[in-house]
Motif scaffolding. Structure first.
Motif, PDB file in Angstrom:
ATOM      1  N   LEU B  38       0.836  -1.199   0.000  1.00 31.70           N
ATOM      2  CA  LEU B  38       0.000   0.000   0.000  1.00 31.70           C
ATOM      3  C   LEU B  38       0.876   1.255   0.000  1.00 31.70           C
ATOM      4  N   GLY B  39       1.913   1.216   0.855  1.00 28.33           N
ATOM      5  CA  GLY B  39       2.820   2.361   0.923  1.00 28.33           C
ATOM      6  C   GLY B  39       3.499   2.605  -0.407  1.00 28.33           C
ATOM      7  N   VAL B  40       4.001   1.534  -1.015  1.00 30.51           N
ATOM      8  CA  VAL B  40       4.692   1.674  -2.295  1.00 30.51           C
ATOM      9  C   VAL B  40       3.736   2.218  -3.348  1.00 30.51           C
ATOM     10  N   LEU B  41       2.499   1.719  -3.320  1.00 31.27           N
ATOM     11  CA  LEU B  41       1.508   2.169  -4.288  1.00 31.27           C
ATOM     12  C   LEU B  41       1.275   3.677  -4.148  1.00 31.27           C
ATOM     13  N   ALA B  42       1.096   4.122  -2.890  1.00 30.49           N
ATOM     14  CA  ALA B  42       0.862   5.547  -2.653  1.00 30.49           C
ATOM     15  C   ALA B  42       2.022   6.365  -3.194  1.00 30.49           C
ATOM     16  N   LEU B  43       3.243   5.861  -2.945  1.00 31.35           N
ATOM     17  CA  LEU B  43       4.431   6.569  -3.408  1.00 31.35           C
ATOM     18  C   LEU B  43       4.454   6.658  -4.924  1.00 31.35           C
ATOM     19  N   VAL B  44       4.136   5.543  -5.572  1.00 23.48           N
ATOM     20  CA  VAL B  44       4.161   5.513  -7.039  1.00 23.48           C
ATOM     21  C   VAL B  44       3.136   6.496  -7.600  1.00 23.48           C
ATOM     22  N   VAL B  45       1.925   6.495  -7.012  1.00 19.85           N
ATOM     23  CA  VAL B  45       0.889   7.410  -7.493  1.00 19.85           C
ATOM     24  C   VAL B  45       1.352   8.852  -7.329  1.00 19.85           C
ATOM     25  N   LEU B  46       1.897   9.142  -6.139  1.00 20.55           N
ATOM     26  CA  LEU B  46       2.358  10.504  -5.851  1.00 20.55           C
ATOM     27  C   LEU B  46       3.437  10.926  -6.837  1.00 20.55           C
ATOM     28  N   LEU B  47       4.451  10.055  -6.983  1.00 16.78           N
ATOM     29  CA  LEU B  47       5.568  10.410  -7.854  1.00 16.78           C
ATOM     30  C   LEU B  47       5.113  10.576  -9.293  1.00 16.78           C
ATOM     31  N   SER B  48       4.275   9.633  -9.758  1.00 17.78           N
ATOM     32  CA  SER B  48       3.911   9.718 -11.171  1.00 17.78           C
ATOM     33  C   SER B  48       3.047  10.948 -11.415  1.00 17.78           C
ATOM     34  N   SER B  49       2.215  11.313 -10.428  1.00 15.53           N
ATOM     35  CA  SER B  49       1.403  12.508 -10.632  1.00 15.53           C
ATOM     36  C   SER B  49       2.282  13.753 -10.666  1.00 15.53           C
ATOM     37  N   VAL B  50       3.227  13.822  -9.714  1.00 14.02           N
ATOM     38  CA  VAL B  50       4.099  15.002  -9.683  1.00 14.02           C
ATOM     39  C   VAL B  50       4.984  15.057 -10.919  1.00 14.02           C
ATOM     40  N   LEU B  51       5.565  13.902 -11.261  1.00 16.77           N
ATOM     41  CA  LEU B  51       6.453  13.895 -12.427  1.00 16.77           C
ATOM     42  C   LEU B  51       5.659  14.167 -13.700  1.00 16.77           C
ATOM     43  N   GLY B  52       4.494  13.551 -13.798  1.00 13.10           N
ATOM     44  CA  GLY B  52       3.677  13.734 -14.994  1.00 13.10           C
ATOM     45  C   GLY B  52       3.290  15.188 -15.196  1.00 13.10           C
ATOM     46  N   ASN B  53       2.958  15.870 -14.095  1.00 11.36           N
ATOM     47  CA  ASN B  53       2.541  17.265 -14.225  1.00 11.36           C
ATOM     48  C   ASN B  53       3.714  18.217 -14.327  1.00 11.36           C
ATOM     49  N   GLY B  54       4.809  17.833 -13.691  1.00 15.62           N
ATOM     50  CA  GLY B  54       5.860  18.826 -13.476  1.00 15.62           C
ATOM     51  C   GLY B  54       7.047  18.735 -14.394  1.00 15.62           C
ATOM     52  N   LEU B  55       7.282  17.561 -14.988  1.00 16.21           N
ATOM     53  CA  LEU B  55       8.498  17.433 -15.797  1.00 16.21           C
ATOM     54  C   LEU B  55       8.515  18.434 -16.944  1.00 16.21           C
ATOM     55  N   SER B  56       7.306  18.745 -17.485  1.00 15.45           N
ATOM     56  CA  SER B  56       7.280  19.647 -18.635  1.00 15.45           C
ATOM     57  C   SER B  56       7.725  21.056 -18.252  1.00 15.45           C
ATOM     58  N   ALA B  57       7.739  21.374 -16.944  1.00 15.87           N
ATOM     59  CA  ALA B  57       8.197  22.699 -16.533  1.00 15.87           C
ATOM     60  C   ALA B  57       9.672  22.892 -16.849  1.00 15.87           C
ATOM     61  N   PHE B  58      10.382  21.765 -17.032  1.00 13.65           N
ATOM     62  CA  PHE B  58      11.810  21.882 -17.301  1.00 13.65           C
ATOM     63  C   PHE B  58      12.093  22.052 -18.785  1.00 13.65           C
ATOM     64  N   GLN B  59      11.025  22.097 -19.589  1.00 12.38           N
ATOM     65  CA  GLN B  59      11.171  22.337 -21.020  1.00 12.38           C
ATOM     66  C   GLN B  59      10.555  23.697 -21.320  1.00 12.38           C
ATOM     67  N   GLN B  60      11.177  24.436 -22.220  1.00 15.44           N
ATOM     68  CA  GLN B  60      10.604  25.725 -22.564  1.00 15.44           C
ATOM     69  C   GLN B  60      10.708  25.941 -24.067  1.00 15.44           C
ATOM     70  N   THR B  61       9.586  26.370 -24.676  1.00 12.23           N
ATOM     71  CA  THR B  61       9.574  26.670 -26.094  1.00 12.23           C
ATOM     72  C   THR B  61      10.111  28.077 -26.297  1.00 12.23           C
ATOM     73  N   SER B  62      10.967  28.247 -27.262  1.00 11.08           N
ATOM     74  CA  SER B  62      11.491  29.588 -27.497  1.00 11.08           C
ATOM     75  C   SER B  62      11.704  29.798 -28.995  1.00 11.08           C
ATOM     76  N   ILE B  63      11.789  31.059 -29.352  1.00 11.79           N
ATOM     77  CA  ILE B  63      11.972  31.448 -30.750  1.00 11.79           C
ATOM     78  C   ILE B  63      13.282  32.202 -30.823  1.00 11.79           C
ATOM     79  N   SER B  64      14.215  31.734 -31.649  1.00  8.96           N
ATOM     80  CA  SER B  64      15.483  32.464 -31.682  1.00  8.96           C
ATOM     81  C   SER B  64      15.444  33.474 -32.822  1.00  8.96           C
ATOM     82  N   LEU B  65      15.617  34.731 -32.420  1.00 11.16           N
ATOM     83  CA  LEU B  65      15.511  35.853 -33.356  1.00 11.16           C
ATOM     84  C   LEU B  65      16.892  36.433 -33.614  1.00 11.16           C
TER      85      LEU B  65
END
Ligand SMILES: Nc1ncnc2c1ncn2[C@@H]1O[C@H](COP(=O)(O)OP(=O)(O)O)[C@@H](O)[C@H]1O
Ligand SMILES: [Mg+2]
Lengths: 264, 443
Positions: B38-65
């Motif tokens: 149960l503990g491991v499951l909770a951890l996996v859910v927590l991590l995957s939710s945080v990683l799933g939502n947050g990893l994209s914050a480390f990527q940024q779209t930009s236009i080089s002018l």
């Protein structure tokens, strides 16, 4: 008991330490009742008696280790060379440099063999140069009959030695501060017979320089190494005298029953 | 088998009692296993939710002018004096960017879809012009050259490439139109829009509601680092000294018992209470500045002290009495016995306790909210020591304030901030384990 060495060397009659009317309470437990003992110079004194009769307690009075037990209260008078060791002006730290102690369970510091022995001389400033310190370490380890076994690995941890070697290391550590009295609380109880024999031999040699007080459970050991024996029972000193006399013609019936194995 | 006697049973066949005991053991194992699961499951859910939502914050779209920095527009005097050049506002720089964007589209042959210049600029972050201006003012010699400049894409455009924004959602969005997104798609197809690692997320200060793409953790990381420094420097020596006194030197009486109980209770006091205390004591009474790392550091120190004292006392207690006896027996003083022998042996426990206490302090937000660390801080605090008195943010509080904002781009940033926070915590725990291994000695 036919292996008595007490006749081999003359016993001096000068008292190094003398205790008069010593009482110890641990809280409400009256552990030691009115003990009078003279510890003679250059003599091995053995304390024998059944478990819990106060041998260790009395031994710990002689270097004020009981000060570290919060509930312990010591009354009476103990003198060393005529000076009261419980005088408020006495610093127990200074006393313990003169009255060394070896404990029942070997307790080397978790440091190197060298550092174990060098620690006492270092904190007391007994040596000025590294060479002097090396010399003290070597001579102490020699006195403790350990030098030949460890001379090639002085940097190895003291805790890595065998039980008997550890106890001899503790003896070397105590000897290194050149104490005048050496207290040993059942130093052989954790050792095998061979290590025990080595330590006993050592005690006999140490007697040339210090007075040695040894608590022991083994009456054979008391008879082998000591010149004086004190028998404790239920917190009282029952009988104290020459080891030969105590073992051959005890005055008190309790002593007789103990050494013949009827109480204990 | 002769069960009748009750004694002589076959060893090859378990008797009823043994069977019952074995069954009990199996049940217990099963229960333990499911608890762990149960503990491991909770951890996996927590991590995957945080990683799933947050990893994209480390990527940024930009236009080089490629922007020609025209001297006539930026520095008419030609003196390259930043004070004079500062007269040109972001509007002026915005125009440069706009031209450059138009030129780029024309050059690459990308159809601009008939968008008005303002709509074109809507593809870029509102922060772009200010960024360019800061860069030129910091280095006036750039004027007259042609600068290749990486302009951040607007948060909606960024979200479009991350799948958060769709053409459909853009129809109802005041900040972006489907036409703009279609242009962005064409630009991406032509290789004009790129996605890369978002360093600005780690270094930029917080940004306003309309500029999520430029919001970063720089100030929060600095603020948290300053506070951890204060906590470490104050709580380790104070905590260890107090523990040594209580454990090794103090007489055991009613007073020390009382102190012991109080320390245990203090460790259980809710952190918000510490915040109220800090507000009353440090800010209202002592007059220390609000939102400052010094106040946050002090309140976190108060919170961490009981943890450190309890851990230190436990590890002092676990040092065998024989070590103290041995030291005292050769004539060491109490202080020598403690500092030469007991403390080194207790060190792994003390360090572990300290780091775990620090980790807890790092993740603490409630008391910081009360002392005003939730304020919007755009300027980096100065370097210590005066930086301790400058306004700053803190990682967990930054997470909190980003989750309060409406734009979903901030939800992504909040999860990203949680990932950063967890990485710090992981590092601290790893350090605790390494220190423990390194200092550990057997006795
Ligand atoms: N640290 C202590 N605190 C309280 N009581 C103690 C302590 N040490 C010894 N005692 C008590 O003092 C009595 C004598 O103990 P001890 O001197 O250790 O006996 P022995 O060494 O002869 O076996 C025992 O009743 C023991 O329970
Ligand atoms: Mg004993």
């Amino acid at each position: 008991m036919n292996d008595m060495r007490l006749t081999e060397r003359a016993v001096t009659e000068k008292a190094k330490m003398s205790a008069r009317g010593v009482q110890v309470h641990y809280g409400t437990n009256h552990a030691l009742k009115d003990v009078d003992v003279d510890i003679l110079d250059k003599t091995v004194t053995a304390f024998i008696g059944p478990s819990g009769c106060g041998k260790s307690t009395f031994l710990r009075c002689l270097n004020r280790m009981n000060d570290t037990v919060a509930s312990a209260r010591v009354t009476g008078k103990i003198e060393m060379d005529g000076q009261d060791i419980y005088d408020p002006r006495v610093d127990p730290v200074q006393l313990r440099a003169k009255v060394g102690m070896v404990f029942q369970k070997p307790n080397p510091f978790p440091k190197s063999i060298y550092d174990n022995v060098a620690y006492g001389p270092k904190i007391h400033g007994l040596t000025r140069t590294k060479a002097e310190l090396d010399e003290v370490v070597e001579s102490s380890l020699r006195k403790a009959a350990l030098w030949n076994e460890v001379k090639d690995r002085l940097a190895a941890p003291g805790t890595g030695l065998s039980g008997g070697q550890q106890q001899r290391l503790c003896i070397a550590r105590a000897v290194a501060t050149s104490p005048e009295v050496l207290l040993m609380d059942e130093p052989c109880s954790a050792l095998d017979p061979i290590a025990t024999a080595q330590v006993e031999e050592l005690i006999d040699e140490l007697r040339a320089q210090f007075s040695v007080v040894i608590v022991t459970h083994s009456m054979q050991q008391a008879a082998r190494v000591s010149q004086r024996t004190a028998f404790f029972h239920l917190g009282s000193l029952v009988e104290y005298g020459e080891t030969g006399t105590i073992f051959t013609s005890p005055r008190d019936p309790r002593t007789e029953s103990y050494i013949t194995g009827r109480i204990g | 088998m002769s069960d009748a006697t009750g004694h002589k049973t076959s060893l090859l066949e378990p008797d009823a009692r043994t069977k019952a005991r074995n069954a009990a053991e199996r049940r217990f194992r099963l229960m333990g296993l499911s608890a762990v699961g149960l503990g491991v499951l909770a951890l996996v859910v927590l991590l995957s939710s945080v990683l799933g939502n947050g990893l994209s914050a480390f990527q940024q779209t930009s236009i080089s002018l490629t922007i020609p920095l025209d001297e006539k527009k930026l520095d008419k005097s030609g003196k390259r004096d930043p004070a004079v050049m500062a007269k040109v506002t972001t509007v002026g720089y915005g125009k440069l960017i706009q031209e450059a964007l138009k030129d780029m589209l024309a050059e690459a042959g990308v159809d601009d879809g008939g968008l008005k210049p303002k709509e074109l600029m809507g593809l870029l972050s509102k922060e772009a012009a200010a960024d360019l201006r800061d860069r030129v003012l910091a280095d006036p010699s750039l004027v007259g050259t042609t600068l290749s400049f990486n302009a951040m894409a607007n948060g909606r455009v960024d979200g479009f490439f991350k799948g958060r924004v769709t053409l459909k959602s853009a129809e109802r969005d005041a900040n972006i139109t489907p036409e703009q997104l279609q242009l962005a798609q064409r630009m991406a197809d032509a290789g004009l829009i790129k996605t890369g690692f978002n360093w600005a997320f780690l270094t930029n200060p917080d940004a306003s509601e309309l500029r999520p793409e430029s919001a970063g953790l720089g100030v929060a990381i600095l603020g948290s680092a300053y506070m951890m420094l204060i906590v470490l420097v104050l709580s380790l020596p104070i905590g260890v000294a107090a523990s040594i006194y209580l454990e090794e030197l103090a007489p055991k009486n009613r007073w020390t018992d009382l102190i012991e109980i109080n320390i245990a209770n203090l460790a259980a006091v809710p952190s918000i209470v510490f915040g109220i205390l800090a507000l009353a004591l440090f800010i209202n009474f002592l007059g220390l500045p609000q939102s400052a790392p010094i106040v946050g550091g002090l309140v976190l120190t108060l919170m961490t002290l009981p943890t450190i004292i309890i851990a230190t006392r436990a590890s002092l207690k676990s040092v065998p009495q024989g070590v103290r006896d041995a030291a005292l027996g050769v004539g060491a003083s109490k202080m020598q016995a403690i500092f030469h022998h007991v403390l080194p042996l207790a060190m792994p426990g003390i360090l572990t306790g300290t780091i775990l206490g620090l980790a807890r302090a790092l993740g603490e937000s409630a008391p910081l909210l009360l002392i005003g660390m939730v304020a919007f801080v755009k300027d980096y605090p100065a370097s210590p020591p005066q930086g301790f008195f400058d306004p700053a943010s803190a990682l967990p509080v930054q997470v909190y304030s980003w989750t309060q904002r409406a734009d979903p781009a901030f939800a992504e940033r909040a999860s990203g901030a949680i990932i950063v926070l967890m990485l710090f915590l992981l590092t601290m725990n790893a350090v605790a384990i390494i220190l423990r291994r390194r200092f550990e000695r057997r006795w």
